[in-house]
Enzyme design. Sequence first.
Site, PDB file in Angstrom:
ATOM      1  CG  LEU A  33      -2.286  -0.575   1.180  1.00  0.00           C
ATOM      2  CD1 LEU A  33      -2.971  -0.443   2.543  1.00  0.00           C
ATOM      3  CD2 LEU A  33      -3.134   0.078   0.105  1.00  0.00           C
ATOM      4  CG  ASP A  34       1.160   3.792  -3.403  1.00  0.00           C
ATOM      5  OD1 ASP A  34       2.164   3.086  -3.605  1.00  0.00           O
ATOM      6  OD2 ASP A  34       0.324   4.063  -4.285  1.00  0.00           O
ATOM      7  N   PRO A  35       2.474   4.832   0.775  1.00  0.00           N
ATOM      8  CG  PRO A  35       4.685   5.543   1.079  1.00  0.00           C
ATOM      9  CD  PRO A  35       3.751   4.978   0.043  1.00  0.00           C
TER      10      PRO A  35
ATOM     11  CB  ALA B 100      -2.832   4.047   0.412  1.00  0.00           C
TER      12      ALA B 100
END
Length: 279
Positions: free
Chosen positions: A37-39, A41
């Site tokens: 998961l992107d930071p 997100a």
Amino acid sequence: MNGIFLVNKKAGLTSHDIVYQIRKKFNIKKVGHTGTLDPFATGLLIILVGKATKLAFLFDELDKQYDGTIVLGKSYDTDDTTGEVINEAPVSFTEDDLKAILNRIVPTYKQIPPSYSAIKKAGVKAYEAARSGKPLDLPAREVSIYNFTYQINKQTIDFSTHVSKGTYIRSIARDIGLGLNTFGALSVLNRTNIDAYSQNMSKTVEDTELPDLIDHALLFEGVKKIVLNDYLIKLVKNGVVLDERQTTLNEPFIVQDEMGNYIAYYVPDNQQYKLKYLF
């Protein structure tokens, strides 16, 4: 301790941050995750611990569901609002315009991944090339969007979507913006589901405790089982290949001993069965 934790990731943390925090909190050496998961997100992150770090393959093909917000009028080098603005354009569209775009991408379309992604080309990671100022020319990949609901709010679109593995929500935001003759980027992203695993079942790292561990055996509840004798069990533990003398199943299965204990997980392989996981 072998199994998975369902973690509710906070914004600002990387997936590796969560791995580190779980490792430190429970003093476990082997910890991993099933999908980044992107930071910026938030939401569901499946954390593998112990022997279960070898079970990432069980999650590779699973669908995912997200809620999020698309901001229109600006494009960013990362396709989300954490990056640098590289273009701007006025925003003017109708709901029918949006529906027309969705009809082109739902249920399947050829999607170009973001320049800032972990995809490799010729051994080079896309985000590393992008950071060096030489973004890779990434090929389009077919992805599935099973559902996309939305709420239009002037220059933003709130949405919920259900997608196949490998789908980049940042790319969906970018492509919707371009389809509306402007630009689009993701400003909010929350992962609500990975197949049957729900964010509602997850906890923050701070609230996660040992009883929250889902034992690795429970991940195989719906898998066929075969029982082998003690002699064969010894061979199984050494990784022996099985064949039609043990079973004629044409699907993965669990090997149990005569006491009902889970010993191994096997998968079909050219009219034989190879060991995939030892309990």
